[in-house]
Design a protein around this motif. Structure first.
Motif, PDB file in Angstrom:
ATOM      1  N   VAL A 147     -17.546   0.196   0.183  1.00  0.00           N
ATOM      2  CA  VAL A 147     -16.446   1.199   0.152  1.00  0.00           C
ATOM      3  C   VAL A 147     -15.332   1.296   1.260  1.00  0.00           C
ATOM      4  O   VAL A 147     -14.292   2.133   1.201  1.00  0.00           O
ATOM      5  N   TYR A 148     -15.579   0.375   2.188  1.00  0.00           N
ATOM      6  CA  TYR A 148     -14.583   0.428   3.323  1.00  0.00           C
ATOM      7  C   TYR A 148     -13.228  -0.833   3.194  1.00  0.00           C
ATOM      8  O   TYR A 148     -13.717  -1.731   2.830  1.00  0.00           O
ATOM      9  N   VAL A 149     -12.123  -0.321   3.716  1.00  0.00           N
ATOM     10  CA  VAL A 149     -10.919  -1.326   3.764  1.00  0.00           C
ATOM     11  C   VAL A 149     -10.958  -1.876   5.089  1.00  0.00           C
ATOM     12  O   VAL A 149     -10.962  -0.992   6.117  1.00  0.00           O
ATOM     13  N   ASN A 150     -10.812  -3.136   5.489  1.00  0.00           N
ATOM     14  CA  ASN A 150     -10.750  -3.758   6.624  1.00  0.00           C
ATOM     15  C   ASN A 150      -9.659  -4.878   6.867  1.00  0.00           C
ATOM     16  O   ASN A 150      -9.141  -5.185   5.628  1.00  0.00           O
ATOM     17  N   PHE A 197     -15.915 -10.188  -2.123  1.00  0.00           N
ATOM     18  CA  PHE A 197     -15.028  -9.324  -1.297  1.00  0.00           C
ATOM     19  C   PHE A 197     -13.438  -9.720  -1.839  1.00  0.00           C
ATOM     20  O   PHE A 197     -13.396 -10.958  -2.150  1.00  0.00           O
ATOM     21  N   ARG A 203     -15.242  -6.610   9.453  1.00  0.00           N
ATOM     22  CA  ARG A 203     -16.170  -5.789   8.615  1.00  0.00           C
ATOM     23  C   ARG A 203     -16.671  -4.734   9.658  1.00  0.00           C
ATOM     24  O   ARG A 203     -17.696  -4.789  10.545  1.00  0.00           O
ATOM     25  N   VAL A 231      -5.650  -7.009   4.175  1.00  0.00           N
ATOM     26  CA  VAL A 231      -6.699  -6.185   4.048  1.00  0.00           C
ATOM     27  C   VAL A 231      -7.543  -6.657   2.984  1.00  0.00           C
ATOM     28  O   VAL A 231      -6.945  -7.395   2.061  1.00  0.00           O
ATOM     29  N   THR A 283     -11.538  -5.745   1.041  1.00  0.00           N
ATOM     30  CA  THR A 283     -12.882  -4.745   0.861  1.00  0.00           C
ATOM     31  C   THR A 283     -13.989  -5.457   0.433  1.00  0.00           C
ATOM     32  O   THR A 283     -13.707  -6.455  -0.601  1.00  0.00           O
TER      33      THR A 283
END
Length: 183
Positions: free
Chosen positions: A45-48, A172, A75, A35, A37
């Motif tokens: 703010v998002y985890v991908n 990131f 993303r 993962v 971010t």
């Protein structure tokens, strides 16, 4: 007739690896995922998801390694609507200082990667059927560790901090696990 795209660094590392194999401590191929971010830039703010692979050549004594890296950071949220590609692809290299050289609990690496991002060609509200690729080089830092699972197989974990100099600039953080084969 010229090349449509520069020769990837993998060709140079394979050639270097073939030349060094007689003197190398070992050669490893690793693959895995994890993962990530965004810390700065779009979508912070998002985890991908993230996936990556690496080819590593260890110099004699296994104090230092040279690695070729290739990865893709998804993303899926928080990027601009006119962005034509929702992932950040990269390939690059780094120089690893191993635990044998430092007595630290992890290996550390510093390197550079070439980031690729595609944008739709056309107006922001229309896709005219094409993409334009933007390539930029940026630095990265890594902390990694491997554990033997037998004679030729290793488990591996890594945390990377990448800086992609896009507009806006993006930093990131990636955390991955995977398996490697050691020759």
């Amino acid at each position: 007739m010229g090349f449509a795209r520069p020769v990837p660094p993998l060709v140079f590392l394979v050639a270097m690896g073939i030349g060094m194999t007689a003197h190398a401590d070992h050669v490893s191929v690793w693959g895995g995922g994890g993962v990530g971010t965004m810390l700065t830039g779009e979508g912070a703010v998002y985890v991908n998801g993230h996936k990556m692979g690496a080819l590593s050549v260890a110099l004699p004594g296994d104090r230092f390694r040279v690695r070729y890296l290739k990865g893709s950071f998804e993303r899926t949220q928080g990027i601009q609507s006119n962005t034509g590609d929702n992932d950040l692809d990269y390939e690059g290299f780094d120089f690893v200082v191993t635990r044998a050289a430092t007595d630290w609990p992890v290996d550390v690496a510093i390197g550079a990667a070439r980031y690729e991002e595609a944008y739709h060609v056309g107006y922001p509200d229309q896709d005219l059927g094409g993409s334009e690729f933007v390539h930029r080089w940026g630095p990265h830092l890594s902390a990694l560790r491997s554990w033997p699972l037998g004679r030729f197989v290793e488990a591996w974990a890594e945390a990377d901090l990448h800086y992609a100099p896009y507009q806006p600039k993006q930093t990131f953080l990636l955390v991955d696990i995977g398996l490697g084969v050691r020759f």
